[in-house]
Design a protein around this motif. Structure first.
Motif, PDB file in Angstrom:
ATOM      1  N   LYS A 399       0.805  -1.220   0.000  1.00 23.92           N
ATOM      2  CA  LYS A 399       0.000   0.000   0.000  1.00 23.92           C
ATOM      3  C   LYS A 399       0.838   1.270   0.000  1.00 23.92           C
ATOM      4  N   LEU A 400       1.854   1.332   0.843  1.00 22.29           N
ATOM      5  CA  LEU A 400       2.653   2.551   0.927  1.00 22.29           C
ATOM      6  C   LEU A 400       3.453   2.777  -0.351  1.00 22.29           C
ATOM      7  N   THR A 401       3.968   1.696  -0.938  1.00 27.42           N
ATOM      8  CA  THR A 401       4.670   1.826  -2.217  1.00 27.42           C
ATOM      9  C   THR A 401       3.724   2.324  -3.288  1.00 27.42           C
ATOM     10  N   ARG A 402       2.543   1.734  -3.344  1.00 25.86           N
ATOM     11  CA  ARG A 402       1.551   2.160  -4.346  1.00 25.86           C
ATOM     12  C   ARG A 402       1.175   3.633  -4.143  1.00 25.86           C
ATOM     13  N   LYS A 403       1.013   4.034  -2.889  1.00 28.08           N
ATOM     14  CA  LYS A 403       0.606   5.405  -2.597  1.00 28.08           C
ATOM     15  C   LYS A 403       1.610   6.410  -3.168  1.00 28.08           C
ATOM     16  N   TRP A 404       2.879   6.242  -2.813  1.00 28.76           N
ATOM     17  CA  TRP A 404       3.865   7.236  -3.218  1.00 28.76           C
ATOM     18  C   TRP A 404       4.300   7.075  -4.668  1.00 28.76           C
ATOM     19  N   ALA A 405       4.335   5.842  -5.162  1.00 32.53           N
ATOM     20  CA  ALA A 405       4.699   5.642  -6.566  1.00 32.53           C
ATOM     21  C   ALA A 405       3.619   6.204  -7.484  1.00 32.53           C
ATOM     22  N   ASP A 406       2.351   5.932  -7.169  1.00 29.70           N
ATOM     23  CA  ASP A 406       1.264   6.461  -8.005  1.00 29.70           C
ATOM     24  C   ASP A 406       1.244   7.987  -7.967  1.00 29.70           C
ATOM     25  N   TYR A 407       1.472   8.556  -6.781  1.00 26.58           N
ATOM     26  CA  TYR A 407       1.531  10.018  -6.678  1.00 26.58           C
ATOM     27  C   TYR A 407       2.626  10.564  -7.596  1.00 26.58           C
ATOM     28  N   ALA A 408       3.811   9.987  -7.509  1.00 26.41           N
ATOM     29  CA  ALA A 408       4.944  10.484  -8.294  1.00 26.41           C
ATOM     30  C   ALA A 408       4.706  10.302  -9.790  1.00 26.41           C
ATOM     31  N   LEU A 409       4.199   9.145 -10.180  1.00 25.23           N
ATOM     32  CA  LEU A 409       3.979   8.879 -11.600  1.00 25.23           C
ATOM     33  C   LEU A 409       2.883   9.784 -12.169  1.00 25.23           C
ATOM     34  N   ASN A 410       1.831  10.026 -11.395  1.00 26.38           N
ATOM     35  CA  ASN A 410       0.756  10.905 -11.861  1.00 26.38           C
ATOM     36  C   ASN A 410       1.247  12.345 -11.991  1.00 26.38           C
TER      37      ASN A 410
END
Length: 574
Positions: A399-410
């Protein structure tokens, strides 16, 4: 016609690294990575008490001291199957997280940002316009036109003095530098601010570890950090609250300045998302153990092969322990073998360079061994580092990886005007972005470890140490740690009631900087460079960009030889 370009030494790293590339038609056709120093610390540890190994092991490096100490004690604890008190795990986790935050901040701003940021160009910037640009992509409290103007004035005096120091030989004005003056000014300002925030992380380490670098509080079986809320001489609530204040400040900088800066700079260099890929083999190990046995973790690990994850689940997982090997076909060591670390030896055999002064890629050419992971009977090179951990976590749905990775990629997709996916992280700027994503996660997880430690102390548990007991027979252990640069593992063979019989370190920059193996498979640095553009071979900025994206750290030398292989000096370790 191909042109041989030699970069020696690669600067803004720890240690001595030589990179040679063949440039043809503006592209890198071939590359060779040569570590130019011998660590040799394994041989110093052999014959010493297992309890003491970590104190020597952390001297492997002058930068990554904490990580070697952690991996070393874990290797002995692994051999003993020793449980670690919960408080000790949390104290270690806080040190690990603090070190990672400091390391990641320093790597981007002070070791690699100048591959993308033109300091001299910042003199032409409009500070008011710079403030508007900064406010458009980040919410950082230390921005503002007055701040940028003050830094620009300081920079003008610095340049006018003619004493540029470490900036004197930069490739300023290089055609591959494309940031607008205002963005360069923003980056230079944050370069200076980062010095203060990385220091705060160092302070947290020093409070917990007794000093920094080279912490003093570890022990096989736990930590020596005495905990007593009612004693001024121990880790009490006053010290814990101060640590929290320091880490809160660092989190603010990482999440509101560092990560947005990386995203913004990557958006200007979006073409580079096509350069620097090593392949489809990535390795990370789990980190921040949440129990006394090392079976649950806050950060997941595993191998990522063609986007398929095989998790590594515990400190005792045979999938990792049984499949790490090293090859020395092209390394300056005696022999030609591929062995498991427990069966290795470290016998130097320096053969030098070719008569023309270049390395001989058909012979031995590096002090780095070539680590390989055994997959379906084949020994394959693996990239390690924050990119590998982000990939492993993202593909496992962490979850935490998805949270920050998705934020950065978006955010990057929006700023670059093109869709950027997790696949684009497998690139030169992608490694920087993955490191910033990991830093954002570590900032959150540092506070979680703090809260868990305080809650456990509040329940009356003050235990910090489980004393080890060594059998007379031989035992073997593997201690792994997901260090800032990637997978670090120490391998212990202990006998005679606690004496080191053999000791090996397989370090992140060995995985990435290693030479070719017996099958001619290149190491990750060598592979990542192929296909990269080089606009001016006499100023190979692009070579530095990709190599620096891995955050190289060539371990500190403890034994010196001259070019003919003759010994110059021995250092006696007490």
């Amino acid at each position: 016609m191909a042109k041989r370009v030699v970069v020696d030494p690669i600067t803004r790293i720890e240690g001595h690294l030589r990179i040679e590339v063949e440039v043809e038609n503006g592209r890198i056709k071939d590359a060779v990575s040569s570590a130019q120093m011998w660590r040799g610390l394994e041989n110093i540890i052999i014959g010493r008490k297992a309890d003491d190994a970590w104190m020597f092991a952390q001297r492997t490096c002058g930068v990554c001291t904490t990580v070697h100490a952690i991996a070393s004690v874990r290797s002995v604890e692994n051999a003993l199957k020793l449980e670690i008190p919960y408080n000790a795990q949390m104290v270690r986790n806080l040190i690990i997280a603090s070190h990672a935050l400091q390391d990641h901040i320093v790597h981007f701003y002070h070791l690699s940002a100048l591959d993308w940021v033109d300091i001299v160009s910042a003199l032409k910037a409009d500070p008011k316009k710079a403030a508007a640009i900064a406010d458009s992509y980040q919410n950082w409290k230390l921005n503002g036109d007055s701040v940028f103007r003050a830094v620009q004035e300081k920079l003008k005096k610095f340049v006018a003095s003619g004493q540029l120091g470490i900036f004197a030989t930069g490739y300023w004005g290089h055609p591959a530098m494309i940031l607008p003056p205002e963005v360069n000014l923003i980056a230079v300002t944050h370069y200076l601010q980062a010095l203060d925030f990385q220091r705060k992380a160092c302070q947290a380490i020093a409070i917990l570890g007794g000093k920094n670098p080279h912490i003093q509080n570890l022990a096989v079986g736990g930590v020596s950090t005495a905990i007593n809320p009612d004693n001024v001489a121990t880790l009490n609530m006053e010290r814990l609250e101060y640590i929290k204040t320091l880490l809160d400040d660092v989190r603010d900088f990482v999440q509101n300045c560092y990560l947005p800066d990386v995203i913004a700079i990557a958006s200007f260099y979006k073409d580079w998302l096509a350069y620097g890929k090593t392949g489809e083999y990535y390795l990370a190990v789990p980190e921040l153990p949440q129990d006394t046995k090392g079976e649950t973790f806050d950060l997941p690990g595993g191998t990522v092969i063609n986007n398929k994850v095989t998790p590594i689940k515990s400190f005792y997982d045979p999938y990792f322990i049984n499949n790490v090997y090293e090859n020395i076909t092209h390394a300056w060591y005696d022999g030609d073998w591929t062995r498991h670390p427990w069966e290795e030896e470290t016998v130097p055999k320096y053969t030098g360079l070719k008569p023309d002064g270049t390395v001989d890629e058909n012979g031995k050419y590096s002090w780095s061994k070539a680590p390989r992971f055994k997959v379906n009977g084949e020994y394959v090179p693996m990239e390690v580092g924050p990119l590998s951990q982000v990939l492993a976590g993202y593909l496992q749905g962490h979850k935490l990886t998805r949270k920050w990775a998705d934020y950065a990629l978006n955010q990057l997709s929006s700023m670059a005007g093109t869709k950027v996916t997790i696949e684009n992280l497998k690139s030169t700027p992608g490694r920087h972005l993955a490191r910033a994503i990991r830093a954002a996660m570590m900032a959150d997880l540092a506070m979680k470890q703090w809260e868990q430690l305080v809650d456990n102390i509040g329940r009356g548990d003050l235990e910090i140490f489980n004393p080890p007991s060594y059998p007379q027979g031989e035992i073997r252990g593997c201690g792994f740690h997901e260090a800032p640069r990637g997978v670090l593992s120490h391998w212990s063979v202990v006998h005679n009631g606690g004496i080191m019989k053999n000791y090996q370190e397989v370090v992140p920059s060995t995985w990435n900087a290693g030479p070719r193996d017996s099958k001619g498979q290149r190491g990750p640095y060598e592979t990542a460079l192929i296909g990269n553009p080089v606009v001016e071979p006499e100023k190979p900025l692009e070579v530095l960009r990709t190599v620096h994206s891995f955050d190289p750290c060539i371990a500190c030398a403890v034994h010196m030889i001259d070019p003919e292989g003759k010994e110059i000096v021995k250092v006696k370790a007490l």
